[in-house]
Design a protein around this motif. Structure first.
Motif, PDB file in Angstrom:
ATOM      1  N   ALA A 256     -73.187  -9.550  -0.345  1.00 22.10           N
ATOM      2  CA  ALA A 256     -74.187  -9.277  -1.375  1.00 22.10           C
ATOM      3  C   ALA A 256     -73.667  -9.673  -2.758  1.00 22.10           C
ATOM      4  O   ALA A 256     -74.398 -10.252  -3.575  1.00 22.10           O
ATOM      5  CB  ALA A 256     -74.561  -7.798  -1.358  1.00 22.10           C
ATOM      6  N   ARG A 257     -72.406  -9.380  -3.047  1.00 18.81           N
ATOM      7  CA  ARG A 257     -71.810  -9.771  -4.334  1.00 18.81           C
ATOM      8  C   ARG A 257     -71.826 -11.280  -4.508  1.00 18.81           C
ATOM      9  O   ARG A 257     -72.174 -11.790  -5.581  1.00 18.81           O
ATOM     10  CB  ARG A 257     -70.359  -9.287  -4.419  1.00 18.81           C
TER      11      ARG A 257
ATOM     12  N   THR B 252     -75.292 -12.518  -5.167  1.00 20.64           N
ATOM     13  CA  THR B 252     -75.750 -12.101  -6.492  1.00 20.64           C
ATOM     14  C   THR B 252     -75.182 -12.996  -7.584  1.00 20.64           C
ATOM     15  O   THR B 252     -75.883 -13.350  -8.537  1.00 20.64           O
ATOM     16  CB  THR B 252     -75.364 -10.634  -6.745  1.00 20.64           C
ATOM     17  N   TRP B 253     -73.918 -13.360  -7.452  1.00 18.79           N
ATOM     18  CA  TRP B 253     -73.327 -14.241  -8.463  1.00 18.79           C
ATOM     19  C   TRP B 253     -74.033 -15.589  -8.472  1.00 18.79           C
ATOM     20  O   TRP B 253     -74.337 -16.145  -9.537  1.00 18.79           O
ATOM     21  CB  TRP B 253     -71.836 -14.404  -8.207  1.00 18.79           C
TER      22      TRP B 253
ATOM     23  N   LEU C 119     -86.334 -13.303  -5.105  1.00 13.39           N
ATOM     24  CA  LEU C 119     -85.105 -12.529  -4.930  1.00 13.39           C
ATOM     25  C   LEU C 119     -85.440 -11.056  -4.754  1.00 13.39           C
ATOM     26  O   LEU C 119     -84.925 -10.390  -3.839  1.00 13.39           O
ATOM     27  CB  LEU C 119     -84.200 -12.727  -6.145  1.00 13.39           C
TER      28      LEU C 119
ATOM     29  N   ILE D 174     -77.217  -4.021  -6.274  1.00 19.68           N
ATOM     30  CA  ILE D 174     -76.322  -5.181  -6.266  1.00 19.68           C
ATOM     31  C   ILE D 174     -77.112  -6.459  -6.015  1.00 19.68           C
ATOM     32  O   ILE D 174     -76.932  -7.470  -6.698  1.00 19.68           O
ATOM     33  CB  ILE D 174     -75.230  -5.024  -5.186  1.00 19.68           C
ATOM     34  N   GLY D 175     -78.001  -6.418  -5.016  1.00 12.20           N
ATOM     35  CA  GLY D 175     -78.679  -7.641  -4.601  1.00 12.20           C
ATOM     36  C   GLY D 175     -79.666  -8.182  -5.614  1.00 12.20           C
ATOM     37  O   GLY D 175     -79.889  -9.392  -5.677  1.00 12.20           O
ATOM     38  N   HIS D 176     -80.259  -7.305  -6.414  1.00  8.96           N
ATOM     39  CA  HIS D 176     -81.267  -7.739  -7.382  1.00  8.96           C
ATOM     40  C   HIS D 176     -80.860  -7.433  -8.825  1.00  8.96           C
ATOM     41  O   HIS D 176     -80.746  -8.316  -9.663  1.00  8.96           O
ATOM     42  CB  HIS D 176     -82.599  -7.054  -7.062  1.00  8.96           C
TER      43      HIS D 176
ATOM     44  N   VAL E  64     -84.636  -8.915  -1.259  1.00  2.50           N
ATOM     45  CA  VAL E  64     -83.763  -7.739  -1.298  1.00  2.50           C
ATOM     46  C   VAL E  64     -84.533  -6.496  -0.839  1.00  2.50           C
ATOM     47  O   VAL E  64     -84.000  -5.640  -0.121  1.00  2.50           O
ATOM     48  CB  VAL E  64     -83.183  -7.545  -2.716  1.00  2.50           C
TER      49      VAL E  64
ATOM     50  N   ALA F  48     -77.813  -9.320 -10.686  1.00  4.99           N
ATOM     51  CA  ALA F  48     -78.056 -10.700 -11.121  1.00  4.99           C
ATOM     52  C   ALA F  48     -78.797 -10.719 -12.454  1.00  4.99           C
ATOM     53  O   ALA F  48     -78.449 -11.477 -13.371  1.00  4.99           O
ATOM     54  CB  ALA F  48     -78.848 -11.452 -10.054  1.00  4.99           C
TER      55      ALA F  48
END
Length: 227
Positions: A182-183, A186-187, A210, A113-115, A214, A118
């Protein structure tokens, strides 16, 4: 930032993703850290596939493109073992006896999710010739599936009632990471990467930072804990 090859969005692409995850599940030892995350991600992907079949996504092509681009980034790591920094802690600690299954699952979710998400938004925008804003509904719907499964994931992987004790180190680790935060991050990262697409050096630097940040969070999540 690695870019993935061109593909035509279709239900077959989603089916292929599911088959690849099932093959990993059959090949990996149950206690392996990647196997733990793979079971979680397979459940999420099958749920998204079910909702696609049920017509719950307004733009099926956009949803499939984002989901497949997203999944491919994980599958390339799991199958080929050539990871960005965000995945290295999980690969390093995947067989550590002091790391609990819930930690493996959260570390995988953190990396993906974190990397990866995106970068998958940027991949999808390039494939579809659209802007991130055009994918926001699909991004939110995928995130909603993850959130709906997060509680079940935690319940399934909890080692026992002792984790409810405030002194248990896992309790503190669980409180240190949030899927919702985290979402949101990421956005913002996806929009920044898209805005920087005309400045490849800056985009590459942003992506590397990033990735490293993460990865650092993932390493903290995988801190070995006493029994």
């Amino acid at each position: 930032m690695a870019q993935l090859e061109h593909f035509t969005p279709s239900v077959y692409a989603m089916d292929t993703v599911v088959l690849r995850m099932r093959a990993l599940a059959a090949a990996l030892p149950e206690r392996d850290g990647i196997a733990v995350f793979n079971r979680v991600y397979l459940a999420v992907t099958e749920e998204i596939d079910r909702r696609l079949d049920a017509g719950e996504f307004a733009d099926t092509e956009a949803a499939i493109t984002l989901d497949v681009r997203f999944a491919e980034r994980y599958l390339n790591v799991a199958e080929e073992g050539w990871p960005p920094a965000c995945w290295r802690p999980l690969l390093q600690f995947r067989r550590h006896p002091g790391v609990r299954p819930l930690q493996f699952a959260l570390a995988g979710i953190n990396a993906h999710i974190g990397h990866d998400l995106a970068l998958a938004v940027v991949d999808a925008c390039r494939t579809l010739g659209c802007e991130p804003a055009d994918l926001e509904d699909e991004f939110d719907r995928v995130g909603d599936v993850l959130v709906s499964l997060e509680e079940r994931i935690r319940e399934d992987l909890m080692p026992g009632p002792d984790v409810l004790q405030i002194a248990d180190p896992l309790t503190h680790l669980l409180g240190s990471w949030s899927l919702e935060r985290a979402r949101e991050a990421t956005w913002s990262a996806a929009r920044a990467l898209w805005a920087l697409r005309g400045l490849p050096d800056l985009a590459e630097e942003f992506g590397q930072r990033l990735d490293g940040a993460v990865g650092f969070a993932g390493r903290m999540l995988l801190t070995p804990l006493p029994d």
